[in-house]
Enzyme design. Structure first.
Site, mmCIF file in Angstrom:
data_model
loop_
_atom_site.group_PDB
_atom_site.id
_atom_site.type_symbol
_atom_site.label_atom_id
_atom_site.label_comp_id
_atom_site.label_asym_id
_atom_site.label_seq_id
_atom_site.Cartn_x
_atom_site.Cartn_y
_atom_site.Cartn_z
ATOM 1 N N CYS A 125 1.916 68.654 76.793
ATOM 2 C CA CYS A 125 1.524 70.050 76.955
ATOM 3 C C CYS A 125 0.271 70.013 77.801
ATOM 4 C CB CYS A 125 1.238 70.733 75.621
ATOM 5 S SG CYS A 125 0.615 72.407 75.868
ATOM 6 N N CYS A 138 -2.599 72.674 76.423
ATOM 7 C CA CYS A 138 -3.233 72.560 75.101
ATOM 8 C C CYS A 138 -2.480 71.521 74.277
ATOM 9 C CB CYS A 138 -3.348 73.906 74.398
ATOM 10 S SG CYS A 138 -1.829 74.863 74.335
ATOM 11 N N SER A 139 -1.778 71.943 73.256
ATOM 12 C CA SER A 139 -1.162 70.959 72.372
ATOM 13 C C SER A 139 0.157 71.456 71.811
ATOM 14 C CB SER A 139 -2.123 70.632 71.230
ATOM 15 O OG SER A 139 -2.441 71.834 70.540
ATOM 16 N N CYS A 140 0.904 72.259 72.572
ATOM 17 C CA CYS A 140 2.195 72.742 72.085
ATOM 18 C C CYS A 140 3.083 71.526 71.769
ATOM 19 C CB CYS A 140 2.862 73.632 73.125
ATOM 20 S SG CYS A 140 1.912 75.133 73.462
#
Ligand code: FE
Length: 206
Positions: free
Chosen positions: A106, A109-111
């Site tokens: 991602c 961010c951190s999906c």
């Protein structure tokens, strides 16, 4: 993909904030040990969470019809095994073969496909991984100990709030006689993110 579609506020939801507040209070009152909490989080990152994805992978390895459904429309196929996301994100499963290796990142961010993999590892959320996975995926894989032949195409999938990717790793050789449950035990979190392969059966297991 535009920034406004990529809603960073989706993951740290109200329950997450409440959990954090509860943790702070419990630590402050001396009721829990932060190290113990870290151990619990580690368990969800590495053990319990990814087991769901591992069962999906193992089913796909042993059941060609399931695999076909999984690759065509992953959400319902994953839900067949009882796993589903609460946020309505669309799941896509991408298959590794001898010619194609898939890697999930991602970039913003951190999906992460948490319904099947649990919590994302710290490195997945780190800036170096997020940028370099796209710029130099082969180099990143090399540093993580995964060597791919020059003839293998690497496809990088950028997760968003709407679409979460899960890699279907290659079934290792020497596993022809293993049960679905035994196969699931071989499947690692990293292999489903695409930074590792599932190790070949080493013959030490009974
Ligand atoms: Fe994200």
């Amino acid at each position: 993909m535009s920034d406004d579609q990529h809603d960073h506020q989706v993951v740290p939801s109200d329950p997450a904030l409440r959990t954090k507040a509860l943790e702070s209070l419990l630590v402050e009152k001396g009721l829990v040990d932060p190290a113990a909490l870290d151990a619990i989080v580690d368990t969800y990152e590495n053990k319990i969470g990814p087991r769901n994805g591992a069962r999906v992978v193992a089913r796909a390895w042993v059941d060609p019809d399931y695999k076909e459904r999984l690759l065509r429309d992953a959400g319902p196929a994953i839900a067949e095994l009882g796993y589903s996301g609460a946020q309505g994100e669309h799941m896509v499963v991408v298959e590794n073969t001898g010619k194609v290796h898939n890697l999930v990142v991602c970039t913003l961010c951190s999906c992460y496909p948490w319904a099947v993999l649990g919590l994302p590892p710290v490195w997945y959320k780190s800036a170096p991984y997020r940028s370099r996975a796209v710029i130099d995926p082969r180099g990143v894989l090399h540093e993580l100990g995964t060597e791919l032949g020059e003839d293998v195409e690497i496809r990088v999938w950028d997760s968003t709030a709407e679409i979460r990717y899960l890699v279907l790793p290659e079934r290792p050789s020497g596993t022809g006689n293993m049960t679905e449950e035994e196969l699931a035990a071989l499947v690692t979190r990293d292999s489903m993110i695409g930074v590792a392969k599932v190790a070949a059966f080493d013959g030490t297991k009974a």
